[in-house]
Design a protein around this motif. Structure first.
Motif, PDB file in Angstrom:
ATOM      1  N   ASP A   1       0.815  -1.219   0.000  1.00 38.16           N
ATOM      2  CA  ASP A   1       0.000   0.000   0.000  1.00 38.16           C
ATOM      3  C   ASP A   1       0.845   1.263   0.000  1.00 38.16           C
ATOM      4  OD1 ASP A   1      -2.585  -0.811  -0.353  1.00 38.16           O
ATOM      5  OD2 ASP A   1      -2.870  -1.334   1.752  1.00 38.16           O
ATOM      6  N   ASP A   2       1.990   1.216   0.644  1.00 38.03           N
ATOM      7  CA  ASP A   2       2.823   2.413   0.690  1.00 38.03           C
ATOM      8  C   ASP A   2       3.588   2.621  -0.620  1.00 38.03           C
ATOM      9  OD1 ASP A   2       3.601   4.555   2.663  1.00 38.03           O
ATOM     10  OD2 ASP A   2       5.575   3.952   1.920  1.00 38.03           O
ATOM     11  N   ALA A   3       4.151   1.542  -1.148  1.00 39.59           N
ATOM     12  CA  ALA A   3       4.994   1.693  -2.350  1.00 39.59           C
ATOM     13  C   ALA A   3       4.161   1.671  -3.630  1.00 39.59           C
ATOM     14  CB  ALA A   3       6.034   0.574  -2.399  1.00 39.59           C
ATOM     15  N   GLN A   4       2.944   1.091  -3.575  1.00 41.64           N
ATOM     16  CA  GLN A   4       2.074   0.983  -4.748  1.00 41.64           C
ATOM     17  C   GLN A   4       2.810   0.405  -5.956  1.00 41.64           C
ATOM     18  OE1 GLN A   4      -0.682   4.151  -5.185  1.00 41.64           O
ATOM     19  NE2 GLN A   4      -1.285   3.645  -3.122  1.00 41.64           N
ATOM     20  N   PRO A   5       3.299  -0.819  -5.844  1.00 38.58           N
ATOM     21  CA  PRO A   5       4.076  -1.397  -6.943  1.00 38.58           C
ATOM     22  C   PRO A   5       3.216  -1.803  -8.123  1.00 38.58           C
ATOM     23  CG  PRO A   5       3.688  -3.041  -5.252  1.00 38.58           C
ATOM     24  CD  PRO A   5       3.142  -1.749  -4.715  1.00 38.58           C
ATOM     25  N   LYS A   6       3.805  -1.703  -9.312  1.00 34.31           N
ATOM     26  CA  LYS A   6       3.114  -2.186 -10.509  1.00 34.31           C
ATOM     27  C   LYS A   6       3.212  -3.709 -10.558  1.00 34.31           C
ATOM     28  CE  LYS A   6       2.343   0.169 -14.515  1.00 34.31           C
ATOM     29  NZ  LYS A   6       2.827   1.114 -15.514  1.00 34.31           N
ATOM     30  N   ALA A   7       4.330  -4.231 -10.069  1.00 34.94           N
ATOM     31  CA  ALA A   7       4.529  -5.682 -10.141  1.00 34.94           C
ATOM     32  C   ALA A   7       5.219  -6.176  -8.876  1.00 34.94           C
ATOM     33  CB  ALA A   7       5.388  -6.017 -11.349  1.00 34.94           C
ATOM     34  N   ILE A   8       5.043  -7.475  -8.637  1.00 35.92           N
ATOM     35  CA  ILE A   8       5.790  -8.142  -7.559  1.00 35.92           C
ATOM     36  C   ILE A   8       6.616  -9.249  -8.200  1.00 35.92           C
ATOM     37  CG2 ILE A   8       5.618  -9.570  -5.474  1.00 35.92           C
ATOM     38  CD1 ILE A   8       3.124  -8.109  -4.695  1.00 35.92           C
ATOM     39  N   LEU A   9       7.893  -9.281  -7.878  1.00 34.89           N
ATOM     40  CA  LEU A   9       8.750 -10.376  -8.323  1.00 34.89           C
ATOM     41  C   LEU A   9       9.016 -11.235  -7.094  1.00 34.89           C
ATOM     42  CD1 LEU A   9      11.386  -8.432 -10.505  1.00 34.89           C
ATOM     43  CD2 LEU A   9       9.253  -9.499 -11.244  1.00 34.89           C
ATOM     44  N   ALA A  10       8.737 -12.522  -7.214  1.00 36.46           N
ATOM     45  CA  ALA A  10       8.849 -13.357  -6.017  1.00 36.46           C
ATOM     46  C   ALA A  10       9.288 -14.765  -6.382  1.00 36.46           C
ATOM     47  CB  ALA A  10       7.497 -13.407  -5.307  1.00 36.46           C
ATOM     48  N   ALA A  11       9.600 -15.518  -5.342  1.00 34.60           N
ATOM     49  CA  ALA A  11       9.891 -16.940  -5.538  1.00 34.60           C
ATOM     50  C   ALA A  11       8.745 -17.718  -4.902  1.00 34.60           C
ATOM     51  CB  ALA A  11      11.208 -17.296  -4.875  1.00 34.60           C
ATOM     52  N   SER A  12       8.624 -18.984  -5.312  1.00 38.17           N
ATOM     53  CA  SER A  12       7.518 -19.774  -4.754  1.00 38.17           C
ATOM     54  C   SER A  12       7.765 -20.089  -3.280  1.00 38.17           C
ATOM     55  CB  SER A  12       7.342 -21.063  -5.549  1.00 38.17           C
ATOM     56  OG  SER A  12       8.548 -21.812  -5.536  1.00 38.17           O
TER      57      SER A  12
END
Ligand code: COA
Ligand code: AMP
Length: 629
Positions: free
Chosen positions: A153-164
């Protein structure tokens, strides 16, 4: 030049000092001046320069003949994998990932959250964002979905890059359910989630929003570097403040490049090509600065270690990594050494390995206790160097600049201020204290390149939190003293931030989580001393009138609640039910007094205490938890 002349040369002409340091960076457009003070007391550095972080970390090394040098050694005892990635390979991977990010609409200035364990793709992700001017925010894997949601909510990212998943000794931590519930909790909804599938726990992808890491790169084109202005935010890193809302520390691009590049030779005394190892996590500032950015910007080989100091598989892991990969400078938190010392007090594991490659051990992240320093020094036979810094600064405030001059070590001190930092000890009224007296540690403005110019979307909070108590100074939140020789000793925090295993946590945030329990009317959390982790949180719970369930049951629920809301990293396992909390007559909870009682230290009865008998109740509760003995 020795340390004192270097420091004096900075004092005499900071502009010249930093313009010289800027020569270590490849600019698209060189800055014409260093400090921008047009908006004082907010300062920026190299604002009219144009530059790209990824270019300086990768492309320039490949162009200058370092392409075949190993950039990252991934050593993962938890998966029994090792991988050696050259600068050329890392550049290829990063450019392709950057191109793929462009394909899903990420452009300069967009935020991207990275929620990944210690895998090479985490570094590729950080660099890919830097390549296209996107602003990453890495979230440590030990935080639960609620904390992730707050950051979304604070950063308002367009995308999340994550690992499973991440892998902790003995358990696999599935990240995808945490991400899904964080997105459900958050108001802001990222458009895309890209998941690196790890065989230990494959995630179920949501069609339309989620992408597989490899598949989404198949048809992408490698992206070129996007040059950004010197003050463009390189990243946001959330850190604990006194309240539950984390602070989004902004890292400015050009100052970050210049300061980190300068630090590698001057502070850590490594040359391009040397192997540098920071055993931390990419989710913390040490990981940002000294696993990812500084070693690569400087042309070193960095080690990405996915494991723990003990138990993966044993207390000799660190020595194995140092010896096998020929580590020259090693950086970790004192807690890691305490963990090793506890398992192998005589250091028997070390005798199996040749550590002659190691030049020095650097410790930071928490106070380095003399016992740990002496034990490490005896065991390793190399200088053990304490240095002090914060997420906010991104690099050393006070340390031993071993590449300039090796200063005599004083155990318990983090040595001298680095150029750029004018450190003063102030009393409550902002008056400078004489040598040897304990006070608030403050830094005269401006802070040097690389340190935070502001908090993300929270300039007022930045000014209130750091610049208001002592006008003209940055308030570090630490208490300490400077001795007659100018050595700095950092002793404690002046606020409600605690340091658990080198991780910075807010007691306020834990209290906020606890107060969500239906039976808790009021609570207080303090940091008590712990032999392994330095400090651990301990909660006092006052129950709502009429609740008469077993206290043990409520305590267990509270422990679970904090683990679910903040995450396992909070290490919240101790709590006691008490009838009342000790307060001043104006209602302020006397946390510092409770800490003293817990740690069996002498204390003065606060003159403003409302009812001193409450402290006896607190002592009884603490005794039941093994404290205040
Ligand atoms: N993802 C998910 N959970 C995580 C995690 C991650 N990335 N990192 C830690 N955790 C969990 C741990 O498994 C542990 O869970 P548990 O309560 O089920 O045991 C909990 O969070 C607390 O972690 P930690 O405080 O790190 O304790 P630990 O017992 O796992 O390890 C040390 C203790 C001292 C070995 C470890 O903290 C360490 O190596 N620290 C030194 C280096 C460092 O990371 N410093 C950071 C700043 S430089
Ligand atoms: P973080 O922002 O998580 O790196 O935490 C920074 C805080 O950790 C500092 O403000 C100090 O309280 C503490 N800290 C970091 N390094 C040291 C050190 N070398 N000695 C004492 N405290 C330290």
């Amino acid at each position: 030049m020795d340390y004192h002349s270097t420091y004096k040369s900075w004092q005499a002409d900071p502009e010249k000092f930093w313009m010289n340091a800027a020569e270590g960076i490849d600019w698209d457009k060189k800055p014409t001046f260093a400090l921008n003070n047009s908006n004082a007391p907010l300062f920026e550095w190299f604002t009219d320069g144009h530059v790209n972080t990824c270019f300086n970390a990768l492309d320039r090394h490949v162009e200058n003949g370092r392409g075949d040098q190993i950039a990252i050694i991934y050593d993962s005892p938890v998966t029994e994998k090792k991988q050696y990635i050259s600068y050329t390979q890392l550049l290829e991977k990063t450019s392709l990932l950057a191109g793929s990010l462009i394909k899903i609409g990420v452009t300069k200035g967009d935020r991207v959250i990275i929620y990944m364990p210690m895998v090479p793709e985490a570094i590729t992700a950080m660099l890919a964002c830097a390549r296209i001017g996107a602003i990453h925010s890495v979230v440590f894997g030990g935080f639960a979905s609620n904390e992730l949601a707050v950051r979304i909510d604070d950063a308002q990212p367009k995308a999340i890059l994550a690992a499973s998943c991440g892998i902790e000794p003995g358990r696999v931590v599935e990240y995808k359910p945490l991400i899904d519930s964080a997105i459900e909790l958050s108001k802001h909804k990222p458009e895309s989630v890209v998941i690196l599938q790890r065989p230990e726990a494959e995630a179920i992808l949501k069609p339309g929003r989620d992408f597989d890491w490899n598949e989404f790169q198949v048809q992408a084109k490698p992206a070129d570097c996007v040059m950004v202005e010197g003050n463009h935010p390189a990243y946001i890193l959330y850190t604990s403040g006194t309240t539950g809302a984390p602070k989004g520390v902004v890292r400015p691009t050009a100052g970050h490049l210049v300061a980190l590049h300068w630090s590698m030779k001057n502070i850590y005394n490594v040359d391009p090509g040397d192997v540098f190892w920071a055993a931390s996590d990419v989710g913390w500032v040490v990981g940002h600065s000294y696993i990812c950015y500084a070693p690569l910007i400087h042309g070193n080989t960095t080690i990405l270690f996915e494991g723990k100091p003990v138990g993966t598989p044993d207390a000799g892991t660190f020595w194995r990594v140092i010896s096998e990969h020929k580590v020259k400078a090693f950086f970790t938190a004192p807690t890691a050494f305490r963990a090793i010392k506890r398992e192998d007090p005589e250091g028997k594991f070390k005798s199996k390995y040749d550590l002659s490659c190691l030049q020095a051990l650097f410790l930071a992240g928490e106070r380095a206790d003399p016992d740990t320093i002496n034990w490490a020094q005896n065991l390793l036979g190399v200088p053990v160097i304490d240095h002090w810094w914060q997420t906010e600064t991104g690099w050393t405030i006070a340390g031993n600049p071993t590449g300039i001059e090796f200063l005599p070590i004083k155990v318990g001190s983090s040595s001298m201020p680095m150029p750029g930092y004018d450190v003063r000890i102030l009393d409550n009224d902002g008056v400078e204290l004489p040598y040897g007296q304990l006070g608030a540690v403050a830094i005269k403005l401006p802070l040097p390149p690389g340190s935070l110019p502001t908090l993300w979307n929270a300039e007022e909070r930045f000014i209130n939190s750091y610049l208001s108590t002592f006008p003209g100074f940055y308030e570090t939140g630490d208490a300490g003293l400077i001795d007659d020789d100018g050595y700095l000793y950092i002793m404690a925090r002046t606020d409600d931030v605690i340091n658990v295993a080198g991780h910075r946590l807010s007691t306020g945030a834990i209290e906020e989580a606890l107060s969500n329990h239906a039976d808790v009317a009021e609570c207080a959390v303090i940091g008590v001393s712990d032999q392994l982790k330095g400090q651990i949180p301990l909660g006092f719970l006052c129950l709502t009138k009429g609740v008469n369930r077993p206290h043990e049951e409520i305590v267990n629920e509270c422990v679970k609640l904090v683990r679910n809301q903040i995450g396992p990293v909070a290490s919240f396992k101790l709590a006691a039910v008490v009838p009342r909390l000790p307060k001043t007559r104006s209602g302020k909870i006397l946390r510092a007094t409770m800490v003293k009682i817990a740690d069996s230290q002498e204390f003065k009865m606060p003159a403003t205490i409302d009812d001193p008998t409450i402290l006896d109740e607190i002592r009884v509760a603490l005794k039941s938890l093994g404290y205040a003995q």
